[in-house]
Design an enzyme around this catalytic site. Structure first.
Site, short mmCIF file in Angstrom:
data_model
loop_
_atom_site.label_atom_id
_atom_site.label_comp_id
_atom_site.label_asym_id
_atom_site.label_seq_id
_atom_site.Cartn_x
_atom_site.Cartn_y
_atom_site.Cartn_z
N ASN A 217 -92.63 2.19 31.60
CA ASN A 217 -91.38 2.74 32.12
C ASN A 217 -91.10 4.03 31.36
OD1 ASN A 217 -88.76 3.33 32.83
ND2 ASN A 217 -87.84 1.56 31.79
N LYS B 34 -88.91 6.24 31.86
CA LYS B 34 -87.50 6.64 31.83
C LYS B 34 -87.38 8.13 32.19
CE LYS B 34 -86.78 2.92 28.61
NZ LYS B 34 -86.01 2.32 27.55
N HIS C 66 -82.57 -2.59 35.35
CA HIS C 66 -82.83 -2.28 33.94
C HIS C 66 -81.49 -2.20 33.21
CE1 HIS C 66 -83.97 -0.12 30.31
NE2 HIS C 66 -85.21 -0.50 30.55
N GLY D 131 -85.87 0.29 22.60
CA GLY D 131 -85.85 1.61 21.96
C GLY D 131 -85.34 1.58 20.53
N GLU E 13 -85.79 -8.45 28.77
CA GLU E 13 -85.68 -7.36 27.80
C GLU E 13 -84.38 -7.51 27.01
OE1 GLU E 13 -88.04 -3.66 29.01
OE2 GLU E 13 -86.17 -3.60 30.13
N SER F 107 -89.37 -2.56 22.57
CA SER F 107 -90.16 -2.12 21.42
C SER F 107 -91.54 -2.77 21.33
CB SER F 107 -89.37 -2.32 20.12
OG SER F 107 -88.16 -1.57 20.16
N GLU G 33 -80.38 -0.24 31.10
CA GLU G 33 -79.79 1.11 31.05
C GLU G 33 -79.06 1.42 32.36
OE1 GLU G 33 -83.34 3.20 29.80
OE2 GLU G 33 -83.21 2.16 27.89
P1 PGA Z 1 -88.88 0.35 24.69
O1 PGA Z 1 -88.21 0.26 26.16
O2 PGA Z 1 -90.29 -0.14 24.81
O3 PGA Z 1 -88.78 1.79 24.32
O4 PGA Z 1 -88.05 -0.53 23.80
C1 PGA Z 1 -88.46 -0.83 27.01
C2 PGA Z 1 -87.71 -0.66 28.32
O5 PGA Z 1 -86.56 -0.23 28.29
O6 PGA Z 1 -88.25 -0.94 29.41
#
Ligand code: PGA
Length: 260
Positions: free
Chosen positions: A13, A15, A103, A181, A175, A221, A105
């Site tokens: 992903n 983003k 997601h 992140g 998640e 992460s 976000e």
């Molecule tokens: P990350 O993001 O691996 O940077 O923690 C995962 C995601 O939001 O899909």
């Protein structure tokens, strides 16, 4: 007869990172690093920003790359007065295979609700694509012991009204929001426990066969260093990767978890 093993799916992903030139270069590098053994063992998808999709599709199809094209989001209607939104029909025309829905976000920053996630899931399926339905708890919810309740509620809502056969082919990404992140990862045991809960919710709403086939990713992460342990859990069938999917070597290192 023993059920067919679930093929792992590692999804990048991206983003809001990488313009279409950078996207082309990343996919080409990825293909250069990954080999037949990787593609035999693992399904790989990349989810670039919308403005990159057509370019990445062209690269994948011109070179017949075994990498699936994914999107990060879509609307649930095919067309209409929805300024700035993207139709699932348009994604299907670009041969998109997987579309992320819900997601955290999108939920936290753009007000996506469980009901919207459910509508999107149905629209994505209606266009012959596979939703990757995201769920996960905040740190406060985890500390309050509310993880299972939050995640189960999100999964139930996302799957509402979707028939068992369709459920069996989709992907759910667990998640934990506090792990996205942040460099913090759920322990393999904790991630496994929640993914097992997700599978039991799927069994409740769509039956044992669907629960056995549905693929559950862990996200938050994920890196090459923790991928082997996470992917080794019985109810974790892949990873949704953010930060570490932006660099070909790092992402390929996660795909290579299959080497143990
Ligand atoms: P990350 O993001 O691996 O940077 O923690 C995962 C995601 O939001 O899909």
């Amino acid at each position: 007869m023993a059920p067919a093993p679930r093929r792992p799916l590692i999804s990048g992903n991206w983003k809001m990172h990488h313009n279409h030139f950078e996207a082309i270069s990343l996919v080409q590098k990825l293909q250069y690093i990954l080999n037949d053994e990787d593609h035999d063992a693992v399904d790989v998808s990349v989810h670039p920003p919308f403005t990159d999709l057509r370019s990445v599709q062209t690269v994948i199809e011109a070179d017949d790359l075994p990498i699936a094209l994914g999107a990060q989001h879509c609307h649930w209607e095919d067309k209409g007065a929805f300024t700035g939104e993207v139709s699932p029909a348009f994604l299907a025309k670009l041969n998109v295979t997987y579309v992320i829905a819900g997601h955290s976000e999108r939920r936290e920053l753009f007000g996506e609700t469980d009901d919207m996630v459910n509508r999107k899931a149905k629209a994505i399926l209606a266009h012959g694509m596979t939703p990757i339905l995201c769920c996960g708890e905040t740190l406060e919810e985890r500390e309050a012991g509310a993880t299972d309740q939050k995640v189960s509620g999100q999964v139930r809502a996302a799957l509402d009204g979707i028939d068992a056969e369709a459920v069996s082919g989709l992907v759910i990404a667990y998640e934990p929001i506090w792990a996205i992140g942040t460099g913090r990862t759920a322990s393999a045991d904790d991630a496994q426990a929640v993914c097992a809960t997700v599978r039991s919710v799927v069994a409740e709403v769509a039956g044992a066969d669907a629960a056995q086939s549905v693929r559950i990713q862990y996200g938050g992460s994920v890196k090459a260093a923790n991928a082997v342990e996470l992917m080794g859990q019985p109810d974790i069938d892949g990873a949704l990767v953010g930060g570490a999917s932006l660099v070909a070597e790092d992402f390929a290192g996660i795909v290579r978890f299959h080497q143990g």
